[in-house]
Design a protein around this motif. Structure first.
Motif, mmCIF file in Angstrom:
data_model
loop_
_atom_site.group_PDB
_atom_site.id
_atom_site.type_symbol
_atom_site.label_atom_id
_atom_site.label_comp_id
_atom_site.label_asym_id
_atom_site.label_seq_id
_atom_site.Cartn_x
_atom_site.Cartn_y
_atom_site.Cartn_z
ATOM 1 N N LEU A 55 32.934 48.419 13.066
ATOM 2 C CA LEU A 55 33.953 47.697 12.305
ATOM 3 C C LEU A 55 34.691 46.691 13.187
ATOM 4 O O LEU A 55 34.945 45.546 12.775
ATOM 5 C CB LEU A 55 34.942 48.691 11.686
ATOM 6 N N THR A 56 35.028 47.105 14.406
ATOM 7 C CA THR A 56 35.719 46.194 15.324
ATOM 8 C C THR A 56 34.829 45.016 15.696
ATOM 9 O O THR A 56 35.281 43.870 15.751
ATOM 10 C CB THR A 56 36.152 46.945 16.584
ATOM 11 N N SER A 57 33.538 45.285 15.969
ATOM 12 C CA SER A 57 32.603 44.205 16.302
ATOM 13 C C SER A 57 32.451 43.245 15.129
ATOM 14 O O SER A 57 32.391 42.017 15.315
ATOM 15 C CB SER A 57 31.238 44.792 16.684
ATOM 16 N N TRP A 58 32.385 43.794 13.915
ATOM 17 C CA TRP A 58 32.279 42.935 12.727
ATOM 18 C C TRP A 58 33.513 42.064 12.583
ATOM 19 O O TRP A 58 33.416 40.870 12.239
ATOM 20 C CB TRP A 58 32.106 43.798 11.496
ATOM 21 N N LEU A 59 34.683 42.620 12.875
ATOM 22 C CA LEU A 59 35.924 41.857 12.774
ATOM 23 C C LEU A 59 35.944 40.717 13.785
ATOM 24 O O LEU A 59 36.370 39.590 13.476
ATOM 25 C CB LEU A 59 37.121 42.782 13.004
ATOM 26 N N PHE A 60 35.449 40.970 15.000
ATOM 27 C CA PHE A 60 35.375 39.916 16.008
ATOM 28 C C PHE A 60 34.435 38.811 15.558
ATOM 29 O O PHE A 60 34.730 37.624 15.712
ATOM 30 C CB PHE A 60 34.911 40.494 17.349
ATOM 31 N N ARG A 61 33.272 39.198 15.009
ATOM 32 C CA ARG A 61 32.318 38.182 14.560
ATOM 33 C C ARG A 61 32.875 37.364 13.407
ATOM 34 O O ARG A 61 32.707 36.144 13.346
ATOM 35 C CB ARG A 61 31.007 38.850 14.146
ATOM 36 N N ALA A 62 33.524 38.041 12.468
ATOM 37 C CA ALA A 62 34.049 37.337 11.292
ATOM 38 C C ALA A 62 35.207 36.412 11.652
ATOM 39 O O ALA A 62 35.367 35.337 11.071
ATOM 40 C CB ALA A 62 34.489 38.352 10.233
ATOM 41 N N GLY A 63 36.024 36.831 12.626
ATOM 42 C CA GLY A 63 37.206 36.045 12.952
ATOM 43 C C GLY A 63 37.035 35.092 14.113
ATOM 44 O O GLY A 63 37.985 34.400 14.489
ATOM 45 N N PHE A 64 35.819 35.044 14.688
ATOM 46 C CA PHE A 64 35.626 34.200 15.865
ATOM 47 C C PHE A 64 35.831 32.720 15.543
ATOM 48 O O PHE A 64 36.509 32.009 16.276
ATOM 49 C CB PHE A 64 34.227 34.420 16.438
ATOM 50 N N THR A 65 35.250 32.255 14.425
ATOM 51 C CA THR A 65 35.371 30.844 14.067
ATOM 52 C C THR A 65 36.827 30.472 13.795
ATOM 53 O O THR A 65 37.311 29.430 14.257
ATOM 54 C CB THR A 65 34.508 30.531 12.831
ATOM 55 N N ALA A 66 37.524 31.333 13.046
ATOM 56 C CA ALA A 66 38.934 31.062 12.748
ATOM 57 C C ALA A 66 39.769 31.077 14.029
ATOM 58 O O ALA A 66 40.666 30.242 14.214
ATOM 59 C CB ALA A 66 39.462 32.095 11.754
ATOM 60 N N LEU A 67 39.465 32.020 14.935
ATOM 61 C CA LEU A 67 40.199 32.087 16.204
ATOM 62 C C LEU A 67 39.953 30.847 17.046
ATOM 63 O O LEU A 67 40.888 30.287 17.634
ATOM 64 C CB LEU A 67 39.780 33.352 16.967
ATOM 65 N N LEU A 68 38.707 30.403 17.092
ATOM 66 C CA LEU A 68 38.381 29.214 17.868
ATOM 67 C C LEU A 68 39.091 27.980 17.311
ATOM 68 O O LEU A 68 39.637 27.174 18.070
ATOM 69 C CB LEU A 68 36.866 29.000 17.859
ATOM 70 N N LEU A 69 39.104 27.851 15.981
ATOM 71 C CA LEU A 69 39.794 26.718 15.356
ATOM 72 C C LEU A 69 41.295 26.769 15.633
ATOM 73 O O LEU A 69 41.923 25.745 15.913
ATOM 74 C CB LEU A 69 39.529 26.722 13.849
ATOM 75 N N THR A 70 41.869 27.966 15.590
ATOM 76 C CA THR A 70 43.298 28.131 15.867
ATOM 77 C C THR A 70 43.636 27.727 17.297
ATOM 78 O O THR A 70 44.630 27.036 17.548
ATOM 79 C CB THR A 70 43.720 29.585 15.616
#
Length: 476
Positions: A55-70
């Motif tokens: 679940l944690t790995s999935w959260l990192f993958r899902a939020g990576f693009t948003a984090l990078l844009l931020t």
């Protein structure tokens, strides 16, 4: 330990450089809480990868693009400055920033000392390697040589432009009455005045050296790299300016061998050690693994007068072994290719060897290719002219009688195996449903080719069939 490739060394070097600049940026710009937060996020990601925390790995993958844009939005000014510094570095050897002579520097220091003594506020920006145009507003172009009366007059309280900044480049004052960006970290200045905030602000977004004279206390301060320092005397200003000029144009005699390595050595060593640890943790895998792929088989350079009769198999099973990183490739690019330029008529037994495998990944060992041999039957072809026979399916309607069937052309040129030339005597057409024929018709019908027979070049394989019928009178 498995041999380290050149690509691994290049990989470690690139990441070390990026990590080094990130550490320098964090040390200069970021707060301690931000550093700790980034460290916790990285540690959590490593734990999620190594402990298979789904679940944690999935959260990192899902939020990576948003984090990078931020991160790009939040730190866009720092990213832009990094790009500008890279551009300046690339032009450094062809265009050097000018500096003032020792005499001009002495004149500048004397003017600053006099302004501080009389408690006249002043803000002087000495341009570094980086451009300032994007960060400053307004101002009047001067391009005048530095002199005591000129500096003193520009900051005279009776002058309408005394609140602005002066931009110094080399021996001259480039502009005056310039507005600078204000820093959000006014606590750095202690006095929290607008002039100090502006001096810190321009030093945060560029490599300029800023001299600030307080009109309230008569103190002299310098701002560099976003940090403000109050000098105890004007004499200290000489050393600070000389150090800044040495940064812009280092003296050749002052350069020492490997001085670039000793500068920020701690950050460089830490970056290299962290990168090696990450590489050992994620990229390096010493154990050998085995994998099997289904690889398509292709034939090339087959002479035009030859055909392959129903070649089988169409794929081969290829077993490979190597480390995990060696398997980081697209298996769809692999193909087993055979050159049939020297093919002969009849059955051939062709061995499958490693050199037949095209686009084989480097660093992998081929353990087995199955099948080891491929049998194929090749036919040398010859051109013959065979008659066309119309194939009719079913009967005509009861009130219709067939009178004639003609085909054009009556013969068609085809390529047949030379060794079986006598086996082919006629070429049939596709079947025609006679029950649908109610009147005389002309149809375009495709020729049906037997197995191992090919059309000659520029032959579409379409014939024209004319069916003549006559209506008959039936009993009511």
């Amino acid at each position: 330990m498995q041999a380290v490739r050149f690509a691994d060394i290049l990989d470690i070097t690139v990441i070390s450089v990026l990590l080094y600049f990130s550490l320098i940026w964090l040390r200069q710009r970021a707060s301690r809480s931000l550093v700790m937060g980034i460290g916790c996020v990285i540690l959590l990601y490593i734990c999620a990868q190594r402990l298979d925390m789904y679940l944690t790995s999935w959260l990192f993958r899902a939020g990576f693009t948003a984090l990078l844009l931020t991160l790009v939005i939040v730190f866009q000014s720092d990213i832009r400055r990094a790009i500008e510094r890279f551009a300046v570095w690339s032009e450094f050897h062809t265009k050097r920033t000018s500096i003032a002579s020792s005499q001009t520097t002495g004149t500048l220091i004397e003017a600053v000392r006099k302004l501080a003594e009389n408690k006249i506020g002043a803000l002087l920006v000495i341009k570094g390697k980086e451009p300032l145009d994007r960060h400053i507003r307004g101002g009047v172009s001067l391009n005048g040589r530095i002199s005591f009366p000129l500096i003193y007059g520009l900051f005279n309280t009776e002058s309408p432009t005394h609140d602005g900044a002066v931009i110094i480049e080399g021996e001259k004052i480039d502009r005056f009455a310039v507005y600078l960006p204000l820093s959000q970290h006014v606590k750095e200045g202690g006095e929290a005045g607008t002039r100090h905030a502006a001096g810190i602000g321009i030093s945060e977004v560029s490599d300029a050296f800023v001299i600030i004279v307080s009109e309230e206390r008569g103190t002299i301060s310098v701002a560099e790299q976003g940090r403000l320092e109050v000098l105890s005397s004007a004499a200290m200003l000489t050393d600070r300016i000389n150090r800044f000029y040495n940064y812009i144009q280092p003296e050749k005699k002052a350069k020492k061998r490997f001085s670039w390595l000793r500068r920020n050595f701690g950050a460089k060593a830490l970056s290299l050690l962290l990168t090696i640890a990450l590489w050992m943790f994620f990229a390096y895998r010493a154990e050998t693994i085995h994998r099997t792929f289904m690889v398509p088989i292709e034939w090339r350079n087959l002479p035009e007068n030859f055909i392959i009769d129903n070649p089988k198999p169409l794929e081969a099973r290829v077993s490979m072994s190597g480390t995990e990183r060696n398997f980081n490739f697209d298996p769809n690019i692999m193909v087993i290719s055979f050159d049939l330029g020297m093919v002969h008529d009849g059955i051939q037994d062709i061995p499958v060897v490693e050199k037949n495998l095209v686009n084989k990944p480097s660093g992998l060992t081929i353990n087995q290719i199955d099948p080891r041999n491929i049998k194929l039957r090749a036919f040398a072809m010859t051109e013959v002219e065979l008659p066309i026979k119309v194939k009719m399916d079913g009967n005509l309607p009861e009130n219709v009688r067939l009178t004639a069937v003609t085909v054009e052309p009556e013969k068609i040129k085809v390529m047949v195996p030379k060794s079986r030339k006598e086996d082919f005597t006629v070429i049939h057409t596709d079947p025609i449903n006679m029950y649908e024929i109610t009147q005389s018709s002309v149809l375009k019908i495709k020729a049906t080719l037997p197995e191992s027979v090919r059309l000659s070049r520029d032959n579409p394989g379409i014939v024209r069939v004319k069916i003549d019928v006559k209506a008959t009178s039936g009993k009511k």
